[in-house]
Design a protein around this motif. Structure first.
Motif, mmCIF file in Angstrom:
data_model
loop_
_atom_site.group_PDB
_atom_site.id
_atom_site.type_symbol
_atom_site.label_atom_id
_atom_site.label_comp_id
_atom_site.label_asym_id
_atom_site.label_seq_id
_atom_site.Cartn_x
_atom_site.Cartn_y
_atom_site.Cartn_z
ATOM 1 N N TRP A 121 36.259 -41.683 19.410
ATOM 2 C CA TRP A 121 36.528 -40.471 20.177
ATOM 3 C C TRP A 121 35.243 -39.945 20.811
ATOM 4 N N ARG A 122 35.420 -39.092 21.780
ATOM 5 C CA ARG A 122 34.258 -38.484 22.442
ATOM 6 C C ARG A 122 33.608 -37.452 21.518
ATOM 7 N N GLY A 123 32.313 -37.210 21.735
ATOM 8 C CA GLY A 123 31.609 -36.199 20.971
ATOM 9 C C GLY A 123 30.959 -36.750 19.712
ATOM 10 N N ASP A 124 30.409 -35.832 18.935
ATOM 11 C CA ASP A 124 29.651 -36.194 17.733
ATOM 12 C C ASP A 124 30.565 -36.281 16.517
ATOM 13 N N ALA A 125 30.562 -37.426 15.837
ATOM 14 C CA ALA A 125 31.450 -37.649 14.697
ATOM 15 C C ALA A 125 31.126 -36.694 13.548
ATOM 16 N N GLY A 126 29.833 -36.482 13.284
ATOM 17 C CA GLY A 126 29.454 -35.603 12.189
ATOM 18 C C GLY A 126 29.920 -34.176 12.412
ATOM 19 N N SER A 127 29.768 -33.688 13.635
ATOM 20 C CA SER A 127 30.197 -32.331 13.959
ATOM 21 C C SER A 127 31.708 -32.201 13.821
ATOM 22 N N TYR A 128 32.433 -33.201 14.291
ATOM 23 C CA TYR A 128 33.897 -33.186 14.157
ATOM 24 C C TYR A 128 34.303 -33.149 12.688
ATOM 25 N N GLY A 129 33.632 -33.952 11.881
ATOM 26 C CA GLY A 129 33.962 -33.989 10.460
ATOM 27 C C GLY A 129 33.716 -32.658 9.777
#
Length: 355
Positions: A121-129
């Motif tokens: 997915w687009r964006g930062d994985a850590g921030s999404y988590g």
């Protein structure tokens, strides 16, 4: 109230808590908003029911029984609601600590970060988590409140217990903030002890006991006696937890023994080690402790320093002293004899453990 039903065993009670948690979560399923992805619901269902010692519900239940309350489904439901609040606290704590594992599985924020990465997915994985896990924790807190109010006790009984429930929530959040402050403060033994009393000790033992007792209509004398038992026992529980965070077996605890050291967690044990360290040991602590890149060899060196400075022995002594104080207070507490016996056994389980 008077206790009339046979006292159930602890393992049986844990099963009843789990059954009521599963029932509550299953009832939320039809109400999940149309169009909202179900990943959050499925993750929380799995997280809440996947293990855990259920200590807080146990202490709540036996606070009720100790005050003379009879066994029944309503108190089991009310006590189980504390486990949902515990899930909120664990999820948020793992985010703040950057812990990647919980109960032998990826922590909630790590699960969603991994999902983001796998899905490209687009964006930062850590921030999404992290952001998704924050919402998961918030939902657990809301569900805990709902489950507590819908437990089946009378409105007056629920209100009596809810006053302590609200106090517990305030203390946990204030303690979590105090933990952040201590991370940039002096790192003294005194400040570390204050953090564990606010953030963990009362929330684990004292307040659950008092919530159960308040639900049963306990008076001020019993509430004070339960604090005299619960406060030192809660301290001992958290001191043991800090030891296991560094010296435990990850296969048993379900958590890495690197996390606390990499984070630079300001525990009583580390404060004692710093206070007693010689010049070379102090320099190594400064270099290794709180280093996010700490490896297994560096962690082993820190453990050797903790032992060599006598910090581990002093922690074990502190655990013994606090446990003895708790048991002495329990002997004097005006609780029913059967509950006194079970609470003494729970005290031993809380401090003499590998989990």
């Amino acid at each position: 109230m008077t206790a009339t039903a046979p006292l159930p065993d602890t393992a049986g009670l844990r099963s009843r808590f789990d059954a009521e948690l599963a029932n509550f979560l299953d009832r939320q399923d039809p109400d999940w908003p149309d169009g909202a992805p179900r990943g959050v619901f499925r993750t929380l269902h799995r997280f809440v029911l996947a293990g855990g010692k259920r200590l807080r519900p146990l202490f709540c239940y036996w606070g009720w029984r100790g005050a003379g309350g009879a066994d029944g489904t309503p108190i089991v439901v009310a006590a189980a609601a504390l486990e949902l609040f515990h899930a909120f606290a664990l999820i948020h704590d793992d985010i703040m600590d950057g812990s990647e594992r919980r109960r032998g599985e990826p922590s909630v924020h790590q699960l969603f970060a991994d999902l983001h990465a796998r899905s490209a997915w687009r964006g930062d994985a850590g921030s999404y988590g992290r952001n998704t896990a924050l919402l998961c924790g918030d939902l657990c807190a809301a569900w805990s409140d709902q489950m507590f109010h819908e437990c089946g006790l009378s409105t007056d009984e629920v209100h009596q217990g809810y006053r302590i429930f609200s106090l517990m929530r305030t203390e946990v959040i204030a303690g979590q903030y105090l933990d952040l402050v201590s991370g940039v403060g002096d790192g003294s033994v005194a400040s570390a002890l204050t953090v564990i009393r606010m953030k963990a000790a009362r929330y684990t033992v004292t307040r659950p006991l008092q919530i159960g007792a308040a639900l049963a209509g306990a008076g001020a004398d019993l509430m004070t006696a339960l604090a005299a038992f619960g406060d030192p026992l809660g301290d001992a529980f958290q001191l043991r937890d800090d030891v296991l965070g560094v010296f435990g077996d990850p296969a048993v605890t379900g958590k890495s023994i690197l996390d606390d050291l990499r984070e630079g967690k300001r525990t009583v044990m580390m404060a004692l080690a710093r206070d007693s360290a010689d010049r070379n040991q102090a320099l190594r602590i400064k270099t290794l402790f709180g280093n996010p890149g700490l490896d297994a060899d560096g962690a082993a060196e820190l453990r050797e320093i903790i032992v060599a400075t006598g910090a581990l022995d002093r922690i074990e002594q502190m655990i013994r002293v606090r446990t003895e104080a708790a048991l002495a207070a329990l002997e004097q507490a005006p609780v029913v004899p059967e509950a006194r016996e079970v609470l003494a056994a729970l005290a031993a389980e809380a401090v003499d453990r590998r989990l």
